[in-house]
Design a protein around this motif. Structure first.
Motif, PDB file in Angstrom:
ATOM      1  N   ASP A 135      44.644 -20.851 -40.206  1.00 45.73           N
ATOM      2  CA  ASP A 135      45.827 -20.040 -40.500  1.00 45.73           C
ATOM      3  C   ASP A 135      46.238 -19.329 -39.226  1.00 45.73           C
ATOM      4  O   ASP A 135      45.452 -18.568 -38.656  1.00 45.73           O
ATOM      5  CB  ASP A 135      45.516 -19.039 -41.625  1.00 45.73           C
ATOM      6  N   LYS A 136      47.456 -19.616 -38.790  1.00 47.69           N
ATOM      7  CA  LYS A 136      47.882 -19.112 -37.471  1.00 47.69           C
ATOM      8  C   LYS A 136      49.118 -18.230 -37.598  1.00 47.69           C
ATOM      9  O   LYS A 136      50.044 -18.560 -38.333  1.00 47.69           O
ATOM     10  CB  LYS A 136      48.133 -20.292 -36.522  1.00 47.69           C
ATOM     11  N   PRO A 137      49.130 -17.142 -36.856  1.00 46.48           N
ATOM     12  CA  PRO A 137      50.294 -16.260 -36.904  1.00 46.48           C
ATOM     13  C   PRO A 137      51.391 -16.665 -35.924  1.00 46.48           C
ATOM     14  O   PRO A 137      52.508 -16.164 -35.997  1.00 46.48           O
ATOM     15  CB  PRO A 137      49.714 -14.901 -36.503  1.00 46.48           C
ATOM     16  N   GLY A 138      51.053 -17.568 -35.000  1.00 44.65           N
ATOM     17  CA  GLY A 138      52.028 -17.945 -33.973  1.00 44.65           C
ATOM     18  C   GLY A 138      52.436 -19.393 -34.097  1.00 44.65           C
ATOM     19  O   GLY A 138      52.153 -20.062 -35.094  1.00 44.65           O
ATOM     20  N   LYS A 139      53.075 -19.887 -33.070  1.00 48.38           N
ATOM     21  CA  LYS A 139      53.505 -21.289 -33.048  1.00 48.38           C
ATOM     22  C   LYS A 139      52.348 -22.184 -32.619  1.00 48.38           C
ATOM     23  O   LYS A 139      52.065 -23.194 -33.246  1.00 48.38           O
ATOM     24  CB  LYS A 139      54.711 -21.465 -32.112  1.00 48.38           C
ATOM     25  N   ALA A 141      48.546 -23.433 -32.226  1.00 47.07           N
ATOM     26  CA  ALA A 141      47.398 -23.310 -33.138  1.00 47.07           C
ATOM     27  C   ALA A 141      46.199 -22.636 -32.492  1.00 47.07           C
ATOM     28  O   ALA A 141      45.231 -22.281 -33.169  1.00 47.07           O
ATOM     29  CB  ALA A 141      47.012 -24.690 -33.666  1.00 47.07           C
ATOM     30  N   PHE A 142      46.220 -22.471 -31.145  1.00 53.23           N
ATOM     31  CA  PHE A 142      45.112 -21.796 -30.479  1.00 53.23           C
ATOM     32  C   PHE A 142      45.326 -20.282 -30.402  1.00 53.23           C
ATOM     33  O   PHE A 142      44.372 -19.532 -30.259  1.00 53.23           O
ATOM     34  CB  PHE A 142      44.927 -22.348 -29.051  1.00 53.23           C
ATOM     35  N   TYR A 143      46.582 -19.866 -30.507  1.00 51.53           N
ATOM     36  CA  TYR A 143      46.897 -18.447 -30.324  1.00 51.53           C
ATOM     37  C   TYR A 143      46.372 -17.608 -31.499  1.00 51.53           C
ATOM     38  O   TYR A 143      46.756 -17.846 -32.662  1.00 51.53           O
ATOM     39  CB  TYR A 143      48.417 -18.255 -30.172  1.00 51.53           C
ATOM     40  N   SER A 144      45.480 -16.670 -31.201  1.00 46.15           N
ATOM     41  CA  SER A 144      44.925 -15.750 -32.201  1.00 46.15           C
ATOM     42  C   SER A 144      44.230 -16.457 -33.360  1.00 46.15           C
ATOM     43  O   SER A 144      44.295 -16.002 -34.505  1.00 46.15           O
ATOM     44  CB  SER A 144      46.016 -14.830 -32.755  1.00 46.15           C
ATOM     45  N   THR A 145      43.591 -17.597 -33.065  1.00 46.11           N
ATOM     46  CA  THR A 145      42.802 -18.299 -34.089  1.00 46.11           C
ATOM     47  C   THR A 145      41.440 -18.686 -33.493  1.00 46.11           C
ATOM     48  O   THR A 145      41.238 -18.564 -32.275  1.00 46.11           O
ATOM     49  CB  THR A 145      43.484 -19.602 -34.572  1.00 46.11           C
ATOM     50  N   ASP A 146      40.554 -19.227 -34.342  1.00 44.41           N
ATOM     51  CA  ASP A 146      39.248 -19.681 -33.847  1.00 44.41           C
ATOM     52  C   ASP A 146      39.214 -21.205 -33.668  1.00 44.41           C
ATOM     53  O   ASP A 146      38.141 -21.812 -33.644  1.00 44.41           O
ATOM     54  CB  ASP A 146      38.120 -19.209 -34.774  1.00 44.41           C
TER      55      ASP A 146
END
Ligand code: C5J
Length: 231
Positions: A135-139, A141-146
């Motif tokens: 589940d990603k808050p940005g565009k 998939a690496f931004y702010s995710t694990d």
């Protein structure tokens, strides 16, 4: 459960044929969510024609089946936010039209909010047990995710990336993956954009200049090498 092969496969691609090892490869399906692909979703509410986007559903379904059959790791992503909107940059929110902002109520629940009907995957591409959902808050998939941690833990080095939209979340993820040292392969027919010209340019941008971000190919080329090996 099928164990993915450790023998390299070679697929026809642009700018040139490319090898990958199934055991160290993951399929990442980006944001195949009802909010982007269905008539009552966020994408349609913004005035986009979702039917254009849906062309990639059948190829995605076929590729997903072949990847599962080959035992390749499958990861699904969803763009969306906490119900209290604490993870939405005000800048992102400000660029949504009035009445159609992230968190506003639409026909499929609150727009792009985790747990709402519109945030869920389309029925054709539901997950199965063991597949990771990011589940990603940005565009990207690496931004702010694990995502990077999940991939490194499994020693994944090649990513087959597809989904929607080609020039936004797929492209952002491809660029992030490239900068992190992953080999990136994008099956173009498994990607979709509300803007066909953006779709084709985005794919060209990936493979241009000797593959500046990675390689582009088709679902049939990938499926064919996977099935040939399985036989
Ligand atoms: C967009 C996405 N287009 N998944 N999201 O806002 O590409």
């Amino acid at each position: 459960m099928t164990l993915a092969s450790t023998l390299p496969l070679t697929v026809k691609a642009d700018p040139g044929d490319i090898s990958f090892v199934p055991a160290t490869t993951a399929l990442i399906i980006i944001d195949m969510q009802r909010d982007f692909l269905e008539e009552d979703g966020f994408g349609a509410a913004l005035g986009n024609q979702v039917s254009v986007l849906r062309d990639c559903v059948v190829p995605c379904v076929a590729l997903l089946a072949a990847m599962r059959e080959a035992g390749i790791t499958v990861i699904h992503t969803r763009e969306g936010h906490r119900s209290d909107l604490q993870d939405v940059h005000p800048e992102k929110l400000a660029r949504c039209p009035p009445g159609k902002k992230i968190g506003d109520t639409g026909p499929m629940g609150r727009i792009l909010i985790r747990g709402e009907a519109g945030h869920d995957f389309i029925p054709e591409l539901l997950t199965v047990a063991g597949e990771v959902i990011i589940d990603k808050p940005g565009k990207g998939a690496f931004y702010s995710t694990d995502l990077d941690l999940v991939l490194r833990r499994q020693a994944i080095t090649t990513l087959v990336i597809c989904g929607v939209t080609t020039e936004v979340c797929v492209h952002s993820t491809v660029r992030e993956a490239n900068d992190r040292g992953y080999r990136v392969i994008v099956p173009g027919d498994c990607c979709g954009s509300y803007f066909p010209e953006f779709h084709s340019m985005a794919l060209k941008m990936i493979s241009a200049q000797g593959g500046i971000f990675g390689y582009t190919t088709s679902s049939s080329a990938l499926i064919s090498v996977l099935q040939h090996t399985a036989a």
